[in-house]
Design a protein around this motif. Structure first.
Motif, PDB file in Angstrom:
ATOM      1  N   LEU A   1      25.893  39.557  40.884  1.00  0.00           N
ATOM      2  CA  LEU A   1      27.122  40.185  41.382  1.00  0.00           C
ATOM      3  C   LEU A   1      26.784  40.979  42.635  1.00  0.00           C
ATOM      4  O   LEU A   1      25.808  41.736  42.638  1.00  0.00           O
TER       5      LEU A   1
ATOM      6  N   LYS B   1      28.582  42.922  30.152  1.00  0.00           N
ATOM      7  CA  LYS B   1      28.666  41.513  30.549  1.00  0.00           C
ATOM      8  C   LYS B   1      27.278  40.902  30.656  1.00  0.00           C
ATOM      9  O   LYS B   1      26.305  41.612  30.940  1.00  0.00           O
TER      10      LYS B   1
ATOM     11  N   LYS C   1      32.568  40.668  45.616  1.00  0.00           N
ATOM     12  CA  LYS C   1      33.857  41.327  45.360  1.00  0.00           C
ATOM     13  C   LYS C   1      33.818  42.744  45.932  1.00  0.00           C
ATOM     14  O   LYS C   1      32.892  43.504  45.656  1.00  0.00           O
TER      15      LYS C   1
ATOM     16  N   VAL D   1      22.684  42.848  39.636  1.00  0.00           N
ATOM     17  CA  VAL D   1      23.867  43.431  40.275  1.00  0.00           C
ATOM     18  C   VAL D   1      23.438  44.177  41.534  1.00  0.00           C
ATOM     19  O   VAL D   1      22.518  45.005  41.498  1.00  0.00           O
TER      20      VAL D   1
ATOM     21  N   VAL E   1      25.286  39.526  32.877  1.00  0.00           N
ATOM     22  CA  VAL E   1      24.944  39.208  34.268  1.00  0.00           C
ATOM     23  C   VAL E   1      23.465  39.518  34.463  1.00  0.00           C
ATOM     24  O   VAL E   1      22.897  40.345  33.748  1.00  0.00           O
TER      25      VAL E   1
ATOM     26  N   ILE F   1      30.337  46.479  33.443  1.00  0.00           N
ATOM     27  CA  ILE F   1      29.412  45.401  33.825  1.00  0.00           C
ATOM     28  C   ILE F   1      28.242  45.324  32.829  1.00  0.00           C
ATOM     29  O   ILE F   1      27.746  44.250  32.517  1.00  0.00           O
TER      30      ILE F   1
ATOM     31  N   LEU G   1      28.754  43.702  44.728  1.00  0.00           N
ATOM     32  CA  LEU G   1      30.010  44.447  44.632  1.00  0.00           C
ATOM     33  C   LEU G   1      30.077  45.585  45.642  1.00  0.00           C
ATOM     34  O   LEU G   1      29.113  46.332  45.817  1.00  0.00           O
TER      35      LEU G   1
ATOM     36  N   ILE H   1      34.916  39.499  37.625  1.00  0.00           N
ATOM     37  CA  ILE H   1      33.599  39.493  36.970  1.00  0.00           C
ATOM     38  C   ILE H   1      33.651  38.627  35.711  1.00  0.00           C
ATOM     39  O   ILE H   1      32.694  37.930  35.369  1.00  0.00           O
TER      40      ILE H   1
END
Ligand code: ADP
Length: 459
Positions: free
Chosen positions: A361, A387, A441, A392, A389, A384, A363, A348
């Motif tokens: 993302l 972060k 991921k 998600v 981003v 997360i 995941l 990440i």
């Protein structure tokens, strides 16, 4: 492989011969645990359910079978070797076979980064020598012997990856490989359910030193919380080479320059000399993996220009940091092979250095985390949220935990999907386009690679 006598197999495995014992003077030219891969002259090793396929192995050409119990086979020319445990016997046979080759070996373990490090080390050593390396992640008590059986007379070096879930496993593998150089990439929490604690994981990984040749070297990352002290504690037992970005070490990493998804450049200083390197993959953690390879290169006296080329030219095994573009123009990073909490964090973090794209993302669940699983998924959600981003997509039963904590810490767009086959629909809904970068991921068991194949075709 090099041909070996059936009598050598008997001796190496301490087995009991049955069937046509006069055949022990015949040669084995292939060893396999898969009856379908048997060819004329094969030794078939029956592991667990493999005992049901002995007839097929013989029909395909096996002349010798290593088994735990009697199996009726319609071919009286086959030599049966009985042993209590065929997995152990295979390890013993690999130890014997390895002893036929007087070549140096590098053994690699760690919680994450084993396969990447193996690929980079083999690339650097491969600039000067003919290297046999572990294919994919054949890194357990079956995969390591199978790799060893691929040794041929023209091989000059061996690079072997070693995985483990339990205590004692690395010790067995390293005893087969007898490395000159051992690498522990890092100590994370992968497989903590069997090893109890990070201290337990460290102890299990340190088993790699039990089979080090005298004058062998252990390479460790001094910046790793658990490995940092090992350099002082163990230096009387064997040679240790350390590297670090932050503190004094044999190899000092400097000037790390991350170029988005394209790659990284960095310098390494050792003994007053500084060299510059380039990696064509994203992920700052890749620098640590590369430095292990640089140290290996120096250990085996590889020319510095060749080391630089080996670092620049390596390719990772499939599904690891694979970068490609969809028809819509969106950039994809497929890192969906493995997903321990540490590997999730590293992956990440790759997006930290990308500022000109919408960051998405996707995941999936992290497996094998035992009782801590829900907690670790929750922690991931929290991580997360720290972060930058944009969207998600959490997928899977355990990811519900990450989704709910993420939502309580972040107001950004997020989804939870029960089923991996909803992912492409969800990506369609958020209208992915050329301004997007999507990171996939998950643990291998989530089968993300099938979804990624579908997305490649559709989008
Ligand atoms: P392993 O073989 O140990 O499972 P891989 O080389 O396949 O490790 O890498 C799996 C994932 O672990 C990578 O995709 C990345 O996210 C992360 N990773 C790789 N190297 C490192 C490292 N040195 N430190 C932390 N995480 C890493």
């Amino acid at each position: 492989m090099r041909d070996i006598l059936i009598s050598d197999v008997v001796c190496a495995t301490n087995g009991k011969v049955d069937g046509n014992s006069s055949n022990t003077d015949d040669y084995i030219s292939n060893i396999t645990t898969n009856s379908k891969e048997c060819i004329k002259g094969s030794l078939f090793i029956a592991i667990r359910g493999g005992h049901n396929f002995v007839q097929e192995a013989v029909d395909n050409g096996a002349i010798c079978c290593l088994v735990e119990k009697k199996v009726d086979v319609a071919d009286e020319n086959v030599t049966f070797i009985y042993t209590e445990d065929t997995v152990e016997a295979m390890l013993s046979l690999a130890t014997f076979y390895r002893s036929l080759f007087n070549i140096p070996a590098v053994a690699i373990t760690g919680s994450s980064g084993k396969t990447s490090t193996k690929d980079i080390v083999a690339s650097v050593l491969g600039e000067q020598y003919n290297v046999l390396k572990t294919e994919g992640n054949f890194n357990n008590e079956i995969g390591v012997p199978m790799t060893i059986f691929n040794l041929r007379s023209d091989h000059e070096m061996l690079v072997i990856e070693m995985g483990m879930n339990h205590f004692g496993e690395i010790e067995k593998l390293v005893d087969v490989v007898k490395p000159d150089v051992a690498i522990i990439t890092n100590i994370g929490v992968a497989h903590i359910e069997h090893l109890g604690s990070k201290e337990g994981i460290l102890k299990a990984k340190l088993e790699i030193t039990s089979g080090l040749k005298s004058k062998g070297t252990l390479i460790i990352n001094k910046d790793d919380e658990m490995l940092g002290n090992i350099a002082n504690e163990k230096k009387s037992e064997f040679e240790i080479m350390t590297f670090s970005k932050k503190s004094v070490a044999d190899y000092k990493v400097k000037n790390v320059n991350i170029k988005g998804v394209e790659g990284i450049t960095f310098d390494v200083e050792n003994n007053g000399d500084t060299n510059s390197y380039q990696i064509n993959y994203p992920g700052e953690f890749m620098v640590s993996n590369a430095v292990c390879a640089i140290i290996c290169g120096d250990y085996f006296d590889i020319d510095q220009n060749k080391i630089i080329d080996g670092i620049k030219n390596f390719t990772l095994s499939k599904n690891r940091l694979e970068r490609f573009y969809l028809k819509t123009g969106a950039t994809v990073i497929n890192d969906a092979y493995n997903a321990s909490p540490d590997a999730m964090h590293s992956s990440i973090t790759i997006l930290d250095d990308i500022n000109d794209k919408r960051k998405i993302l996707v995941l999936g669940d992290m497996f094998e985390l035992g009782e801590e699983s829900a907690f670790m998924h929750k922690e991931l959600g929290k991580f997360i949220a720290t972060k930058k981003v944009d969207i998600v997509i959490f997928c899977g039963e355990m990811m519900k935990n990450a989704y709910s904590t993420y939502n309580s810490y972040s107001e950004n767009q997020a989804y939870h999907l029960e089923n991996i086959w909803e992912i492409s629909h969800c990506l369609e809904e958020i209208d992915i386009n050329k301004n997007d970068i999507i990171l996939f991921k998950a643990s291998n068991g989530m089968k993300f690679k099938e979804v990624i194949n579908e997305i490649k075709v559709k989008m």
